[in-house]
Structures are given as structure tokens and as C-alpha cells.
Design an enzyme around this catalytic site. Sequence first.
Site, mmCIF file in Angstrom:
data_model
loop_
_atom_site.group_PDB
_atom_site.id
_atom_site.type_symbol
_atom_site.label_atom_id
_atom_site.label_comp_id
_atom_site.label_asym_id
_atom_site.label_seq_id
_atom_site.Cartn_x
_atom_site.Cartn_y
_atom_site.Cartn_z
ATOM 1 N N ARG A 238 -8.230 -8.326 2.276
ATOM 2 C CA ARG A 238 -8.907 -7.334 2.910
ATOM 3 C C ARG A 238 -9.340 -6.293 1.673
ATOM 4 O O ARG A 238 -9.959 -5.295 2.048
ATOM 5 C CB ARG A 238 -8.142 -6.513 3.939
ATOM 6 C CG ARG A 238 -7.957 -7.297 5.079
ATOM 7 C CD ARG A 238 -6.641 -6.722 5.918
ATOM 8 N NE ARG A 238 -7.220 -5.294 6.360
ATOM 9 C CZ ARG A 238 -7.835 -4.829 7.402
ATOM 10 N NH1 ARG A 238 -8.369 -5.875 8.099
ATOM 11 N NH2 ARG A 238 -8.110 -3.511 7.518
ATOM 12 N N GLU B 260 -0.451 -1.587 8.073
ATOM 13 C CA GLU B 260 0.220 -0.264 8.295
ATOM 14 C C GLU B 260 -0.637 0.700 8.592
ATOM 15 O O GLU B 260 -0.422 1.920 9.155
ATOM 16 C CB GLU B 260 1.189 -0.011 7.068
ATOM 17 C CG GLU B 260 1.950 1.321 7.477
ATOM 18 C CD GLU B 260 3.261 1.499 6.618
ATOM 19 O OE1 GLU B 260 3.750 2.761 6.628
ATOM 20 O OE2 GLU B 260 3.784 0.607 6.028
ATOM 21 N N ARG B 261 -1.778 1.015 8.044
ATOM 22 C CA ARG B 261 -2.879 1.779 8.112
ATOM 23 C C ARG B 261 -3.340 1.682 9.809
ATOM 24 O O ARG B 261 -3.447 2.808 10.435
ATOM 25 C CB ARG B 261 -4.074 1.564 7.521
ATOM 26 C CG ARG B 261 -3.926 1.878 5.941
ATOM 27 C CD ARG B 261 -5.050 1.618 5.200
ATOM 28 N NE ARG B 261 -6.192 2.425 5.517
ATOM 29 C CZ ARG B 261 -7.194 2.295 5.908
ATOM 30 N NH1 ARG B 261 -7.608 1.178 6.277
ATOM 31 N NH2 ARG B 261 -8.298 3.234 6.020
ATOM 32 N N GLY C 212 -11.857 -0.272 19.396
ATOM 33 C CA GLY C 212 -10.968 -0.881 19.512
ATOM 34 C C GLY C 212 -10.393 -1.606 18.302
ATOM 35 O O GLY C 212 -11.002 -1.622 17.201
ATOM 36 N N ARG D 159 0.819 -1.161 -0.034
ATOM 37 C CA ARG D 159 -0.071 -0.028 0.121
ATOM 38 C C ARG D 159 0.951 1.207 0.035
ATOM 39 O O ARG D 159 1.827 1.479 0.809
ATOM 40 C CB ARG D 159 -0.920 -0.027 1.306
ATOM 41 C CG ARG D 159 -1.932 1.148 1.031
ATOM 42 C CD ARG D 159 -2.836 1.088 2.287
ATOM 43 N NE ARG D 159 -3.834 1.956 2.184
ATOM 44 C CZ ARG D 159 -5.049 1.694 1.659
ATOM 45 N NH1 ARG D 159 -5.354 0.577 1.332
ATOM 46 N NH2 ARG D 159 -5.998 2.748 1.876
ATOM 47 N N GLN E 249 -8.848 -6.310 14.033
ATOM 48 C CA GLN E 249 -7.796 -7.038 13.522
ATOM 49 C C GLN E 249 -6.528 -6.779 13.848
ATOM 50 O O GLN E 249 -6.001 -5.727 13.215
ATOM 51 C CB GLN E 249 -8.324 -7.025 11.985
ATOM 52 C CG GLN E 249 -7.616 -8.165 11.409
ATOM 53 C CD GLN E 249 -7.820 -8.485 10.033
ATOM 54 O OE1 GLN E 249 -8.847 -8.031 9.302
ATOM 55 N NE2 GLN E 249 -7.190 -9.289 9.036
#
Length: 280
Positions: A125, A91-92, A70, A51, A73
Site C-alpha cells: 500500500r 492501524e490507520r 465507507g 508504521r 479495504q
Amino acid sequence: MAKPDKTRNFGMFRGAMETQAKDALFGTSVDFPKLVEIDLGRIARNPDQPRKHFDPDEMEALAESIQRYGLKQPILVQETGGGSFALVAGERRYRAHEMLGKDTIFAIITSGDSDELALVENVQRVDLDAVELAMALARLMERHGYTQEELGSIIGKSQSYVSHTLRLNALPDAIKREYATSHRDVSRSVLVEIAWVKDEAEQLALWQRVKAGEGTVKAARTRKARTPASETSALATFFNAVRLIRRQATDVEAHRSRLDEEQRAELRELRRQIDELLGE
């Protein structure tokens, strides 16, 4: 005809399961994913992560969601020794935790090729846009010498899908930048059609028409074939007239003294039209 011995087959399956190594406490397989909570400072980002574009508004929304509900994943990491880890995927989610000022994050420790794991996790995803996926696939081919069929097996797609996706790497950089920053609503199929056009000038022209709302490359090409003939003819006639004026108006000073008011008005109107044509 004798029926299969289902009881015997089940017994063989159960025996194989019983011989597999188990965790002493929970009875799970020893290779069951390990969930841990890690200090953010102990995790190094992956410079080759697939990404590439992180939309600020989307990041704000993700951070708000994590703050309210919260982390649903965990990220994926690999141990690098000395209590440190390398970020494989997520990373997001990692950046959202930084934005929130959190010290730790839940992670799953995994093993295997980090490039493949990061790509598969993002594909599953649907986190990558078409161009990011094309770049990641090309990097795997270059680094590991994979064939298109092997790449398809890794991401669960057909060889044809991989081939068309890889073609997106041939798009002009200008199209890639605009797609990533402001036109991600353009479908992958439209990008692939543009990518298979060999002439870069035509690629850019088609991209402009798609952005203008043509929808598909076929529609853009149909419009191109339908309208430019008359427009080009009129423009050619106009420039032929301009060239003729330039050739004949060799002595401007001499002509100026003989202009009457009507001629001056015509020249002013011509100047206005030229300024309008130039956008000035």
C-alpha cells in the site's frame, strides 16, 4: 517434432483443481480469506506494527473518507482465542474508526507470521516511509534471523534495495525525528546517501543543507566544497583579531580613561557586529 498435448495438460490442471478442498456453500477454496465484522474492543493493537508516525491531518482526512464512502479495504487480524483478535495491518483504518465513534470494523482473518504480513501489507500500500521500513526490516532480521535476500523475497525487492534501506537505521536520531515529523518529502535516495556518510557531524550538516533546498547530497557537498574556503578564511582572520585585542587589553580600567569619542564609536560598532554575529 511432436506438439505438446495441451488437452492432456489442461486435464491434469483441472483434476488438481477438482481435488482441492472446497467450501460447501460457495465452492471456494477452504483457505479463501474470511471477511468478518468485529467489535473494535475485541481487537488488540500490534505494538510492533511497522508504521510509527500518524499525521493528524492525514488521519482526519482518512476518517472523513471512511465516513463518506465507507471502508474500502478491510483490516487484517489474527485470532488469538476466546473471541479476541490481534491487529496485523490497518492501524490507520482502525484508528479512524475509533475517531468516528464506530463500534465495529470489517476485517479479514489471516494466518502466518504477523510481522511479515504487516510489513508486506504496508509495503504493497506504500504506507510506510523509508525510515519506518528500515526499522521493520531490522526487526525481522533480529527476530527471525533472515538474510537480506530473504527479506527482499518477502517484500518483493532486490537485495541491494534491502541493504540500502537497512542503512537508514544508522542515521542520527535527530534526522529520523525531523524526517518523520516535517520532512517526509525528502526522497529515500537522499536519505540513503546521507546514511552512508560515516561521520555523524557531516551527516547532520548535509541534512541541514538538504532541508535548505539543496535537493541532493551531491549538490550539498558541491556547495560545501565551493564556498567554505573563503568564509572560513575570513572568520579565522576575525577571530585572530579578537584574540589579539583580548591579549593587549589587559588593563581595561586604565584604557577606558584615555578613550576619545571616535574610539568609543569604533568599539560600539564592533560590539554591534559581534552581537549580530552571535544573533543577540
